[in-house]
Scaffold this active site. Sequence first.
Site, short mmCIF file in Angstrom:
data_model
loop_
_atom_site.label_atom_id
_atom_site.label_comp_id
_atom_site.label_asym_id
_atom_site.label_seq_id
_atom_site.Cartn_x
_atom_site.Cartn_y
_atom_site.Cartn_z
N ALA A 13 -0.40 -15.10 54.88
CA ALA A 13 -1.45 -16.02 54.44
C ALA A 13 -2.42 -15.41 53.44
O ALA A 13 -3.25 -16.12 52.87
CB ALA A 13 -2.23 -16.53 55.65
N TYR A 102 4.90 -8.51 58.59
CA TYR A 102 4.00 -8.85 57.48
C TYR A 102 4.81 -9.18 56.24
O TYR A 102 5.75 -8.46 55.88
CB TYR A 102 3.03 -7.69 57.21
CG TYR A 102 2.14 -7.41 58.39
CD1 TYR A 102 0.89 -8.00 58.49
CD2 TYR A 102 2.60 -6.63 59.45
CE1 TYR A 102 0.09 -7.78 59.61
CE2 TYR A 102 1.81 -6.41 60.57
CZ TYR A 102 0.56 -6.99 60.65
OH TYR A 102 -0.22 -6.80 61.75
N ASN A 168 -1.93 3.06 61.96
CA ASN A 168 -1.27 1.85 62.43
C ASN A 168 -0.59 1.15 61.25
O ASN A 168 -1.23 0.87 60.24
CB ASN A 168 -2.32 0.92 63.05
CG ASN A 168 -1.79 -0.48 63.28
OD1 ASN A 168 -0.68 -0.64 63.76
ND2 ASN A 168 -2.60 -1.47 62.94
N HIS A 362 32.91 -12.68 15.90
CA HIS A 362 31.54 -12.56 15.41
C HIS A 362 30.94 -13.89 15.00
O HIS A 362 31.62 -14.77 14.49
CB HIS A 362 31.42 -11.59 14.22
CG HIS A 362 32.69 -11.34 13.48
ND1 HIS A 362 33.21 -10.09 13.29
CD2 HIS A 362 33.56 -12.19 12.90
CE1 HIS A 362 34.34 -10.18 12.62
NE2 HIS A 362 34.57 -11.43 12.37
N ASN A 376 42.08 -18.20 17.17
CA ASN A 376 41.14 -17.29 16.51
C ASN A 376 40.03 -18.08 15.84
O ASN A 376 40.28 -19.02 15.07
CB ASN A 376 41.86 -16.44 15.46
CG ASN A 376 40.94 -15.37 14.89
OD1 ASN A 376 40.68 -14.35 15.52
ND2 ASN A 376 40.42 -15.63 13.69
N ASN A 385 28.05 -29.63 19.33
CA ASN A 385 28.37 -30.42 20.53
C ASN A 385 27.30 -31.42 20.91
O ASN A 385 27.51 -32.23 21.81
CB ASN A 385 28.61 -29.47 21.71
CG ASN A 385 27.41 -28.58 21.99
OD1 ASN A 385 26.70 -28.16 21.08
ND2 ASN A 385 27.17 -28.27 23.25
#
Length: 456
Positions: A13, A102, A168, A362, A376, A385
């Site tokens: 929290a 925790y 602790n 490329h 190719n 597209n």
Amino acid sequence: MPQNTLNTVILAAGKGTRMYSQMPKVLHCIGGKPMVERVIDTAAALNPQNICVVVGHGKEQVLDTVKRDAVWVEQTEQLGTGHAVKTALPHLASEGRTLVLYGDVPLIDVETLETLLEAAGNEVGLLTDVPADPAGLGRIIRDGSGSVTAIVEEKDASATQKTIREINTGILVLPNAKLENWLNSLSSNNAQGEYYLTDLIAKAVADGIKVRPVRVRASHLAAGVNNKRQLAELERIFQTEQAQELLKAGVTLRDPARFDLRGRLKHGQDVVIDVNVVIEGEVELGDNVEIGANCVIKNAKIGANSKIAPFSHLEGCEVGENNRIGPYARLRPQARLADDVHVGNFVEIKNAAIGKGTKANHLTYIGDAEVGSKTNFGAGTIIANYDGVHKHKTVIGDEVRIGSNCVLVAPVTLGNKVTTGAGSAITRNIEDNKLALARARQTVIEGWVRPEKNKQ
């Protein structure tokens, strides 16, 4: 209900002011996963009856981000760790044990927690540490016989108590039969005006219940994150451990200190990974795969004997065997490459199936396409597209030769063994074995004089 019933409470929290971030602290990531998610997964491995996560600051962000099976409880006022656990009480069994974890202690592991649970039995278990610098942490108070009698937070500690190095970690195992009474009797009469969960140790001692301390085997396992420096330190520890595990399993890492695994890596034999490679999500590398320097591989499967050259980015794709990818290649989601495919520099492929032996060496974009084998792509080929509203598919057959600087305007189909002339804009379907040209005829102007700048 059996006495060994285990409940888990994860405290998540806190605001995390020292993180200087709009994001809740527990959502900051270690190894690509939010810290609180790591803790939930660790808790789940213990097979508890339930996992209760106490949230507060940024509750909506936490719930939107972390998709885990847990009971989510809101602490509307942050009045301390004791108050946070009390918030979870209605969701805990009346018998058995409660393990308190925790959300900002991300590296706690199952082995440590199993050791703590075994030591605690039906009493109180306390995970402690002796760090190099205990400043700012609660000190473990022991009596003359060495038994734990209390925990004192540093702000409430005396000068003598501050010299104690045992601290602790905050991780506790508590008996449910006593938990509600202990929590209800907590006081906020302390330096921070909060209800400390650590005060339960003194209450356990007063009730004659033994406190069983277990020292964590490595400080980082119980280390919390309060700022970006600590986050970076734990990230590096985590990555070092990941790299060491891969090295033990036979993966060659050119420099383990310059490798990040932010997910899970499944690998074959003789895999080689160069420097500054980032692996994210679910990744599978086949035998003899080589990943060049500065690559990012995310949610991808790469077949045996494939080579990924430096500076390539692969995400959500599947690469067959004996592929050559990059340098500077980008494979986007749903790129599916068969065997023996070559994808060179500055080539991008998205949502496309590429057949065996096809090459795009490329400067090419292939999107929303189905491409046959041994085709190719000349340099500068673009599949157009998108019409501004919809994506359209392009189908290219086997052994097609696409000339340099061509544009294929989808939707369009090129049959087997089609050839397109360089610089063509292909807008209509082409049947098998045809040559297509779609460009203006070259004109040479005789007697033309190039303009010159006036030198005066």
